[in-house]
Scaffold this active site. Sequence first.
Site, PDB file in Angstrom:
ATOM      1  CB  SER A  10      -0.902   0.013   1.240  1.00  0.00           C
ATOM      2  OG  SER A  10      -1.738  -1.114   1.253  1.00  0.00           O
TER       3      SER A  10
HETATM    4  N1  SAH Z   1      -1.102  -4.838   4.047  1.00  0.00           N
HETATM    5  C1  SAH Z   1      -0.356  -4.833   2.797  1.00  0.00           C
HETATM    6  C2  SAH Z   1      -1.254  -4.612   1.618  1.00  0.00           C
HETATM    7  C3  SAH Z   1      -1.454  -5.857   0.868  1.00  0.00           C
HETATM    8  S1  SAH Z   1      -2.553  -5.754  -0.526  1.00  0.00           S
HETATM    9  C4  SAH Z   1       0.755  -3.826   2.880  1.00  0.00           C
HETATM   10  O1  SAH Z   1       1.283  -3.601   3.923  1.00  0.00           O
HETATM   11  O2  SAH Z   1       1.166  -3.265   1.922  1.00  0.00           O
HETATM   12  C5  SAH Z   1      -3.925  -6.688   0.084  1.00  0.00           C
HETATM   13  C6  SAH Z   1      -3.677  -8.127   0.410  1.00  0.00           C
HETATM   14  O3  SAH Z   1      -4.927  -8.697   0.801  1.00  0.00           O
HETATM   15  C7  SAH Z   1      -3.156  -8.991  -0.726  1.00  0.00           C
HETATM   16  O4  SAH Z   1      -1.961  -9.603  -0.360  1.00  0.00           O
HETATM   17  C8  SAH Z   1      -4.268 -10.019  -0.939  1.00  0.00           C
HETATM   18  O5  SAH Z   1      -3.794 -11.294  -1.304  1.00  0.00           O
HETATM   19  C9  SAH Z   1      -4.929 -10.053   0.423  1.00  0.00           C
HETATM   20  N2  SAH Z   1      -6.307 -10.577   0.460  1.00  0.00           N
HETATM   21  C10 SAH Z   1      -7.277 -10.464  -0.474  1.00  0.00           C
HETATM   22  N3  SAH Z   1      -8.403 -11.083  -0.084  1.00  0.00           N
HETATM   23  C11 SAH Z   1      -8.140 -11.614   1.147  1.00  0.00           C
HETATM   24  C12 SAH Z   1      -8.910 -12.389   2.073  1.00  0.00           C
HETATM   25  N4  SAH Z   1     -10.178 -12.749   1.838  1.00  0.00           N
HETATM   26  N5  SAH Z   1      -8.309 -12.758   3.238  1.00  0.00           N
HETATM   27  C13 SAH Z   1      -7.024 -12.418   3.502  1.00  0.00           C
HETATM   28  N6  SAH Z   1      -6.258 -11.696   2.660  1.00  0.00           N
HETATM   29  C14 SAH Z   1      -6.803 -11.284   1.492  1.00  0.00           C
END
Ligand code: SAH
Length: 207
Positions: free
Chosen positions: A52
């Site tokens: 993010s």
């Molecule tokens: N927190 C991260 C952002 C990751 S992007 C950071 O620090 O940058 C969002 C993430 O959510 C992705 O890795 C994706 O695989 C995950 N995701 C999507 N649907 C999900 C679900 N139902 N349960 C858990 N994770 C999920």
Amino acid sequence: MPKWPPRWSEIKDADVLAVMERVPRHRFVPEQYQGDAYEDRPLPIGHGQTISQPFVVALMTELLELTGESRVLEIGTGCGYQTAILAELAEEVYSLEVIPELSEKARRQLAELGYENVHLRAGDGWYGWADKAPFDGIIVTAAAPAWPPPLIEQLAEGGHLVIPVGPTGWDQILWRGTWQEGELQKQRIGPVRFVPLVSQAQYKDSE
Ligand code: SAH
């Protein structure tokens, strides 16, 4: 270490700002994007997912109003950068990631950096982590098509749920829900753009 842009005057919490300056974002960013690690924008981390934008990480963290005694649940571990920020401010962090390879990579990275108060699990975050509930804060870092009822149920009294809600790609709104006296008080924060929360359960449960 980063010098974040002037827009960051919107972030008032000095502890959050200090942690954002301290946590090495480049350790979570893939080799080919190392030069952009301290740019204020999202970057690809593989598997079609992103790390993010730092400003959004800071904003969502501030909205959680963490203390050193907080127990936090994160949905969407991704590369683990937001997890590290939470681990610096809270007592215990639980984080769920639906893509097992990302969860495993984040686990190694967080261990290398010495975080001992993080607990990672691969699985569908829609259902939360019931046996570790209640949580003082829950942060969802992927856009949910609706408010997940299991997450609301896992909030402690006075706890905050920070979550982007909306369809894939467009019209997503960042919300903060606060559980107070048996009710969820909803506060609209503003428009955001996240990768979608992928869950088999969402349609069935949100009816
Ligand atoms: N927190 C991260 C952002 C990751 S992007 C950071 O620090 O940058 C969002 C993430 O959510 C992705 O890795 C994706 O695989 C995950 N995701 C999507 N649907 C999900 C679900 N139902 N349960 C858990 N994770 C999920």
